[in-house]
Design an enzyme around this catalytic site. Structure first.
Site, PDB file in Angstrom:
ATOM      1  N   LYS A   1      23.640  -5.074  -4.464  1.00  0.00           N
ATOM      2  CA  LYS A   1      23.238  -6.174  -4.268  1.00  0.00           C
ATOM      3  C   LYS A   1      24.039  -7.230  -3.250  1.00  0.00           C
ATOM      4  O   LYS A   1      24.166  -8.606  -3.143  1.00  0.00           O
ATOM      5  CB  LYS A   1      22.612  -6.771  -5.925  1.00  0.00           C
TER       6      LYS A   1
ATOM      7  N   LYS B   1      10.168  -6.738  -8.525  1.00  0.00           N
ATOM      8  CA  LYS B   1      10.029  -7.960  -8.359  1.00  0.00           C
ATOM      9  C   LYS B   1      10.265  -9.054  -8.057  1.00  0.00           C
ATOM     10  O   LYS B   1       9.370  -9.979  -7.296  1.00  0.00           O
ATOM     11  CB  LYS B   1      10.059  -8.606  -9.642  1.00  0.00           C
TER      12      LYS B   1
ATOM     13  N   LYS C   1      12.416   1.083  -3.943  1.00  0.00           N
ATOM     14  CA  LYS C   1      11.962   0.461  -5.324  1.00  0.00           C
ATOM     15  C   LYS C   1      10.520  -0.097  -5.342  1.00  0.00           C
ATOM     16  O   LYS C   1      10.723  -1.373  -4.905  1.00  0.00           O
ATOM     17  CB  LYS C   1      13.035   0.257  -5.909  1.00  0.00           C
TER      18      LYS C   1
HETATM   19  P1  TYM Z   1      13.829  -5.340 -14.373  1.00  0.00           P
HETATM   20  O1  TYM Z   1      14.078  -6.327 -15.535  1.00  0.00           O
HETATM   21  O2  TYM Z   1      15.039  -5.513 -13.551  1.00  0.00           O
HETATM   22  O3  TYM Z   1      13.392  -4.478 -15.184  1.00  0.00           O
HETATM   23  C1  TYM Z   1      12.893  -4.374 -16.430  1.00  0.00           C
HETATM   24  C2  TYM Z   1      12.629  -2.739 -17.123  1.00  0.00           C
HETATM   25  O4  TYM Z   1      12.122  -2.267 -15.681  1.00  0.00           O
HETATM   26  C3  TYM Z   1      12.232  -1.240 -14.919  1.00  0.00           C
HETATM   27  N1  TYM Z   1      11.834  -1.057 -13.651  1.00  0.00           N
HETATM   28  C4  TYM Z   1      11.318   0.009 -13.295  1.00  0.00           C
HETATM   29  N2  TYM Z   1      10.600   0.955 -13.726  1.00  0.00           N
HETATM   30  C5  TYM Z   1      10.229   2.164 -13.345  1.00  0.00           C
HETATM   31  N3  TYM Z   1       9.986   1.726 -11.521  1.00  0.00           N
HETATM   32  C6  TYM Z   1       9.943   0.347 -11.478  1.00  0.00           C
HETATM   33  N4  TYM Z   1       9.779   0.396  -9.666  1.00  0.00           N
HETATM   34  C7  TYM Z   1      11.225  -0.407 -11.817  1.00  0.00           C
HETATM   35  N5  TYM Z   1      11.369  -1.356 -11.784  1.00  0.00           N
HETATM   36  C8  TYM Z   1      12.203  -1.963 -12.913  1.00  0.00           C
HETATM   37  C9  TYM Z   1      13.911  -0.934 -15.227  1.00  0.00           C
HETATM   38  O5  TYM Z   1      14.048  -0.314 -15.330  1.00  0.00           O
HETATM   39  C10 TYM Z   1      13.424  -1.508 -16.302  1.00  0.00           C
HETATM   40  O6  TYM Z   1      13.694  -0.848 -17.455  1.00  0.00           O
HETATM   41  N6  TYM Z   1      19.374  -5.084 -16.852  1.00  0.00           N
HETATM   42  C11 TYM Z   1      17.896  -5.331 -17.260  1.00  0.00           C
HETATM   43  C12 TYM Z   1      17.415  -6.012 -18.280  1.00  0.00           C
HETATM   44  C13 TYM Z   1      18.773  -6.090 -19.491  1.00  0.00           C
HETATM   45  C14 TYM Z   1      18.517  -5.088 -20.237  1.00  0.00           C
HETATM   46  C15 TYM Z   1      19.124  -5.305 -21.376  1.00  0.00           C
HETATM   47  C16 TYM Z   1      17.488  -4.067 -20.210  1.00  0.00           C
HETATM   48  C17 TYM Z   1      19.031  -6.885 -19.655  1.00  0.00           C
HETATM   49  N7  TYM Z   1      20.293  -6.334 -21.243  1.00  0.00           N
HETATM   50  C18 TYM Z   1      19.398  -4.525 -22.153  1.00  0.00           C
HETATM   51  C19 TYM Z   1      17.737  -2.783 -21.098  1.00  0.00           C
HETATM   52  C20 TYM Z   1      18.801  -3.205 -22.664  1.00  0.00           C
HETATM   53  C21 TYM Z   1      17.339  -5.412 -16.117  1.00  0.00           C
HETATM   54  O7  TYM Z   1      17.441  -5.734 -15.145  1.00  0.00           O
HETATM   55  O8  TYM Z   1      15.704  -5.159 -15.815  1.00  0.00           O
END
Ligand code: TYM
Length: 326
Positions: free
Chosen positions: A111, A195, A192
């Site tokens: 990023k 969003k 990937k």
């Molecule tokens: P985030 O919001 O980017 O994504 C949320 C969850 O969705 C999964 N994910 C995917 N899985 C499969 N294929 C995809 N294309 C895909 N895109 C997203 C991500 O792996 C994630 O599990 N940092 C985290 C949020 C967070 C968090 C935490 C998660 C903050 N604190 C503590 C677990 C524990 C995030 O930005 O996920």
């Protein structure tokens, strides 16, 4: 009972990737664990968001959690910023993480590449994530593959802290789904599904018109062969669609391959589109039921008390151990 914790950032539009990689598993695991699922709204601040839009997305995400089947009987749903202890603990972790360690985070590297507007928050983001997890003594953290490295950093931070200051934190395990840990973009299946991606054609958005989603699946990039086989290296488009299908149908990839033996790509895509449309229809009708009315606020008010209590006692323990305060 062991504890599960996970969260999602309320930025961009929630995608089928978020569903298959994360939401679906929270739902399936909630009865087996004492489950905590939250909206990672402080994490959203690493980039600029229109405040009104952000407020709406936070509420939408809670509604989507409920629409996906998360049940307040089993799952404590909360909003990260409403529990101030997350940011408190994060500071302590920033002071216990080395620059080199943080700089190795793949997401930060990606990023920040060719980007002059990188904030300090983007760099320290994994320490806030460690604090989300460790505050609650989570045993398991279900995430997609892209977040695995951050959970591993949380493990390292916990181990280091325990060694320095005495046993304080549980060491959490990342739980990565066997199928669907990374769902790919439908137009560029080497990337990937994301969003924040501008190319909407490659991304199924959970709250979009299901018929638009159908069109996206029907025009997904495949290949010039005619075989429906799982081979991510040579057939990334077909493999991605097989992953989506088998995950939503709860069957193995091999069974999905068998089901489509001898079918052409048109029939295959239509069947994948049908399961995606069915998911979106179900999810959206439940979303509409909960987004209006006061259910969401009642749930959040209730869970707030619980999460603050847990987090307060952990932060007080940490502050005492590191020697700050009286
Ligand atoms: P985030 O919001 O980017 O994504 C949320 C969850 O969705 C999964 N994910 C995917 N899985 C499969 N294929 C995809 N294309 C895909 N895109 C997203 C991500 O792996 C994630 O599990 N940092 C985290 C949020 C967070 C968090 C935490 C998660 C903050 N604190 C503590 C677990 C524990 C995030 O930005 O996920």
């Amino acid at each position: 009972m062991k504890r599960l914790l996970s969260g999602i950032k309320p930025t961009g539009d929630l995608t089928l990737g978020n569903y298959i990689g994360a939401l679906k598993h929270f739902n399936e695991m909630q009865k087996e664990y004492e489950t905590f699922v939250f909206v990672a709204d402080l994490h959203a601040l690493t980039i600029y968001n229109d405040p009104k839009v952000l407020h709406k997305k936070i509420r939408d995400l809670i509604a989507v959690y409920l629409a996906c089947g998360l049940d307040p009987k089993y799952t404590t749903l909360f909003i990260q910023s409403e529990n101030v202890y997350h940011a408190n603990l994060s500071w302590v972790f920033e002071c216990n993480t080395y620059m080199g360690e943080a700089a190795r985070m793949t997401q930060f590297k990606e990023k920040s590449k060719n980007n002059e507007n990188v904030t300090v928050g983007l760099f320290t983001y994994p320490m806030l994530m460690a604090s989300d997890i460790l505050l609650y003594d989570a045993d398991v953290v279900p995430v997609g593959i892209d977040q695995k490295q951050h959970v591993e950093l949380a493990r390292n931070i916990a181990e280091r802290f325990n060694n320095k200051y005495g046993e304080t934190f549980k060491i959490p395990e990342p739980v990565i789904p066997k199928t669907g840990a990374k769902i790919y973009d439908l137009q560029d299946p080497t990337k990937k599904m994301s969003k924040s991606d501008d190319n909407n054609k490659g991304c199924i958005i959970l709250l979009e018109d299901p018929e638009i989603a159908r069109k996206k699946i029907m025009s997904a990039v495949t290949d010039s062969e005619m075989s429906i086989k799982f081979d991510p290296e040579h057939k990334p488009g077909v493999s991605n669609l097989l992953t989506i299908y088998s995950s939503l149908k709860n069957i193995s990839i091999q069974d999905a391959e068998k089901e489509f033996e001898g079918s052409n790509y048109g029939t295959f895509k239509k069947r994948v589109a049908d399961v995606v449309v069915e998911l979106l229809n179900n999810l959206q009708s439940k979303y509409k039921e909960v987004i209006e009315g006061d259910t969401i606020d009642k749930i959040l008010d209730e869970s707030n008390k619980k999460v603050r209590e847990i987090a307060k006692s952990k932060v007080e323990e940490v502050f005492t151990k590191v020697g700050v305060g009286r």
